[in-house]
Design a protein around this motif. Sequence first.
Motif, PDB file in Angstrom:
ATOM      1  N   THR A  18       0.832  -1.204   0.000  1.00 20.83           N
ATOM      2  CA  THR A  18       0.000   0.000   0.000  1.00 20.83           C
ATOM      3  C   THR A  18       0.869   1.257   0.000  1.00 20.83           C
ATOM      4  OG1 THR A  18      -1.769  -1.152   1.180  1.00 20.83           O
ATOM      5  CG2 THR A  18      -1.789   1.256   1.266  1.00 20.83           C
ATOM      6  N   GLU A  19       1.968   1.219   0.769  1.00 17.23           N
ATOM      7  CA  GLU A  19       2.872   2.372   0.804  1.00 17.23           C
ATOM      8  C   GLU A  19       3.506   2.615  -0.565  1.00 17.23           C
ATOM      9  OE1 GLU A  19       6.870   3.954   3.200  1.00 17.23           O
ATOM     10  OE2 GLU A  19       5.913   2.037   3.729  1.00 17.23           O
ATOM     11  N   VAL A  20       3.910   1.536  -1.229  1.00 16.01           N
ATOM     12  CA  VAL A  20       4.502   1.661  -2.563  1.00 16.01           C
ATOM     13  C   VAL A  20       3.485   2.235  -3.533  1.00 16.01           C
ATOM     14  CG1 VAL A  20       5.392   0.374  -4.543  1.00 16.01           C
ATOM     15  CG2 VAL A  20       6.186  -0.176  -2.239  1.00 16.01           C
ATOM     16  N   TYR A  21       2.247   1.722  -3.475  1.00 17.40           N
ATOM     17  CA  TYR A  21       1.210   2.185  -4.396  1.00 17.40           C
ATOM     18  C   TYR A  21       0.848   3.652  -4.144  1.00 17.40           C
ATOM     19  CZ  TYR A  21       0.563  -2.812  -5.321  1.00 17.40           C
ATOM     20  OH  TYR A  21       0.747  -4.110  -5.664  1.00 17.40           O
ATOM     21  N   THR A  22       0.922   4.066  -2.873  1.00 18.17           N
ATOM     22  CA  THR A  22       0.630   5.462  -2.549  1.00 18.17           C
ATOM     23  C   THR A  22       1.668   6.384  -3.183  1.00 18.17           C
ATOM     24  OG1 THR A  22      -0.423   4.838  -0.463  1.00 18.17           O
ATOM     25  CG2 THR A  22       0.309   7.122  -0.680  1.00 18.17           C
ATOM     26  N   ASN A  23       2.929   5.958  -3.115  1.00 14.33           N
ATOM     27  CA  ASN A  23       4.016   6.775  -3.666  1.00 14.33           C
ATOM     28  C   ASN A  23       4.142   6.641  -5.176  1.00 14.33           C
ATOM     29  OD1 ASN A  23       4.716   7.628  -1.063  1.00 14.33           O
ATOM     30  ND2 ASN A  23       6.061   5.871  -0.743  1.00 14.33           N
ATOM     31  N   ASN A  24       3.769   5.470  -5.688  1.00  9.23           N
ATOM     32  CA  ASN A  24       3.887   5.209  -7.131  1.00  9.23           C
ATOM     33  C   ASN A  24       2.611   4.522  -7.621  1.00  9.23           C
ATOM     34  OD1 ASN A  24       6.973   5.766  -7.689  1.00  9.23           O
ATOM     35  ND2 ASN A  24       6.876   4.520  -5.820  1.00  9.23           N
ATOM     36  N   PRO A  25       1.531   5.266  -7.840  1.00  3.91           N
ATOM     37  CA  PRO A  25       0.235   4.677  -8.197  1.00  3.91           C
ATOM     38  C   PRO A  25       0.285   3.781  -9.428  1.00  3.91           C
ATOM     39  CG  PRO A  25      -0.014   6.999  -7.656  1.00  3.91           C
ATOM     40  CD  PRO A  25       1.454   6.730  -7.720  1.00  3.91           C
ATOM     41  N   GLU A  26       1.183   4.082 -10.362  1.00  2.00           N
ATOM     42  CA  GLU A  26       1.232   3.289 -11.592  1.00  2.00           C
ATOM     43  C   GLU A  26       1.649   1.845 -11.328  1.00  2.00           C
ATOM     44  OE1 GLU A  26       5.311   4.953 -10.884  1.00  2.00           O
ATOM     45  OE2 GLU A  26       3.253   5.717 -10.800  1.00  2.00           O
ATOM     46  N   ARG A  27       2.256   1.584 -10.178  1.00  2.00           N
ATOM     47  CA  ARG A  27       2.712   0.225  -9.892  1.00  2.00           C
ATOM     48  C   ARG A  27       1.572  -0.708  -9.495  1.00  2.00           C
ATOM     49  NH1 ARG A  27       8.691   0.801  -6.993  1.00  2.00           N
ATOM     50  NH2 ARG A  27       9.599   2.064  -8.661  1.00  2.00           N
ATOM     51  N   LYS A  28       0.385  -0.159  -9.269  1.00  2.00           N
ATOM     52  CA  LYS A  28      -0.760  -1.028  -9.005  1.00  2.00           C
ATOM     53  C   LYS A  28      -1.024  -1.933 -10.196  1.00  2.00           C
ATOM     54  CE  LYS A  28      -3.306   1.819  -5.700  1.00  2.00           C
ATOM     55  NZ  LYS A  28      -2.564   3.068  -5.727  1.00  2.00           N
ATOM     56  N   LEU A  29      -0.705  -1.445 -11.381  1.00  2.00           N
ATOM     57  CA  LEU A  29      -0.948  -2.238 -12.586  1.00  2.00           C
ATOM     58  C   LEU A  29      -0.140  -3.524 -12.589  1.00  2.00           C
ATOM     59  CD1 LEU A  29      -1.066   0.605 -15.254  1.00  2.00           C
ATOM     60  CD2 LEU A  29      -2.978  -0.737 -14.386  1.00  2.00           C
ATOM     61  N   SER A  30       1.006  -3.536 -11.881  1.00  3.07           N
ATOM     62  CA  SER A  30       1.805  -4.754 -11.831  1.00  3.07           C
ATOM     63  C   SER A  30       1.058  -5.865 -11.106  1.00  3.07           C
ATOM     64  CB  SER A  30       3.150  -4.487 -11.142  1.00  3.07           C
ATOM     65  OG  SER A  30       2.957  -4.096  -9.794  1.00  3.07           O
ATOM     66  N   SER A  31       0.260  -5.494 -10.091  1.00  2.00           N
ATOM     67  CA  SER A  31      -0.542  -6.489  -9.384  1.00  2.00           C
ATOM     68  C   SER A  31      -1.626  -7.051 -10.285  1.00  2.00           C
ATOM     69  CB  SER A  31      -1.177  -5.865  -8.130  1.00  2.00           C
ATOM     70  OG  SER A  31      -0.204  -5.546  -7.175  1.00  2.00           O
ATOM     71  N   VAL A  32      -2.234  -6.179 -11.083  1.00  2.00           N
ATOM     72  CA  VAL A  32      -3.260  -6.640 -12.019  1.00  2.00           C
ATOM     73  C   VAL A  32      -2.657  -7.607 -13.021  1.00  2.00           C
ATOM     74  CG1 VAL A  32      -4.886  -5.934 -13.804  1.00  2.00           C
ATOM     75  CG2 VAL A  32      -4.601  -4.539 -11.758  1.00  2.00           C
ATOM     76  N   ASN A  33      -1.488  -7.260 -13.535  1.00  2.12           N
ATOM     77  CA  ASN A  33      -0.834  -8.132 -14.511  1.00  2.12           C
ATOM     78  C   ASN A  33      -0.485  -9.477 -13.906  1.00  2.12           C
ATOM     79  OD1 ASN A  33      -0.963  -6.115 -16.431  1.00  2.12           O
ATOM     80  ND2 ASN A  33       1.072  -5.309 -15.945  1.00  2.12           N
ATOM     81  N   THR A  34      -0.234  -9.486 -12.598  1.00  2.00           N
ATOM     82  CA  THR A  34       0.102 -10.742 -11.924  1.00  2.00           C
ATOM     83  C   THR A  34      -1.040 -11.744 -12.017  1.00  2.00           C
ATOM     84  OG1 THR A  34       1.566  -9.611 -10.366  1.00  2.00           O
ATOM     85  CG2 THR A  34       0.758 -11.773  -9.721  1.00  2.00           C
ATOM     86  N   VAL A  35      -2.276 -11.273 -11.928  1.00  2.00           N
ATOM     87  CA  VAL A  35      -3.429 -12.175 -12.001  1.00  2.00           C
ATOM     88  C   VAL A  35      -3.398 -12.956 -13.306  1.00  2.00           C
ATOM     89  CG1 VAL A  35      -5.938 -12.354 -11.963  1.00  2.00           C
ATOM     90  CG2 VAL A  35      -4.811 -10.570 -10.650  1.00  2.00           C
ATOM     91  N   PHE A  36      -3.188 -12.251 -14.391  1.00  2.00           N
ATOM     92  CA  PHE A  36      -3.243 -12.901 -15.693  1.00  2.00           C
ATOM     93  C   PHE A  36      -1.988 -13.716 -15.974  1.00  2.00           C
ATOM     94  CE2 PHE A  36      -5.871  -9.051 -15.817  1.00  2.00           C
ATOM     95  CZ  PHE A  36      -7.099  -9.663 -15.996  1.00  2.00           C
ATOM     96  N   ALA A  37      -0.857 -13.315 -15.399  1.00  2.00           N
ATOM     97  CA  ALA A  37       0.357 -14.112 -15.535  1.00  2.00           C
ATOM     98  C   ALA A  37       0.191 -15.447 -14.815  1.00  2.00           C
ATOM     99  CB  ALA A  37       1.550 -13.345 -14.963  1.00  2.00           C
ATOM    100  N   GLN A  38      -0.520 -15.442 -13.680  1.00  2.00           N
ATOM    101  CA  GLN A  38      -0.768 -16.685 -12.942  1.00  2.00           C
ATOM    102  C   GLN A  38      -1.531 -17.698 -13.792  1.00  2.00           C
ATOM    103  OE1 GLN A  38      -2.517 -14.583  -9.355  1.00  2.00           O
ATOM    104  NE2 GLN A  38      -1.718 -16.403  -8.365  1.00  2.00           N
TER     105      GLN A  38
END
Length: 224
Positions: A18-38
């Motif tokens: 959450t702290e990383v996403y607060t400072n760098n909102p664009e990195r939330k997309l990496s979590s989304v991409n993780t779903v589809f990579a799984q």
Amino acid sequence: EDLDTEPEGATVTNDQKTEVYTNNPERKLSSVNTVFAQMTAYEPNYDAIGGRHCDFGYPSVMAFTDRLGEDMVTIYTGYNWFSGSLTYSNHVYGQYNSEIIWNDLYSYIFTCNNIITSLGISTESTESELDELSSSNKFSAAQGYAMRAFSYFNLVQLYAFNVVGHGSDAVCPIITEENAEIVAVDGVDRSTVDEVYALIFADLDKAIFLLDKAEIGRASCRER
């Protein structure tokens, strides 16, 4: 004493994310991409069942379910990766086909719950609260809700009878961002078919609302 010592080891907590996403909102997309990579990971269940050549993400789930149909003309495939489904011997919890399906779908749900949590929203969030998210965060949250609905739809289809006449039957545990920490310690009872479908519809409604409000077109999605 100013030294940043976290994270220690290989584990990153939700608070740290959450702290990383607060400072760098664009990195939330990496979590989304993780779903589809799984969904196409090779042997994601290696630690649970050992090496299995038929363990390659959601395509495995589709192959298992295809072979449960009545249009398969033989129980032999030459290499017999999917023999458990072909002979209907995978209808027990300890059979590796069943473990692959269960583990894969709940791993997608786990990731989706983390996405939703990282955005500071919840199952109870209203449309007005969701509308306060940035366009990028709406896009991320929509995919989290849609993928979670997709995962539960697979579970309710595979582990329960037709919804007509079976709405009160127990089917599978509902795990969301609301109860994930409790479930990890105490577990949770299976929810009914009606309850699972209620969550599916609620998640889909949120996903549709968020995608509409995100104003991110197909071209933008491809770029991301």
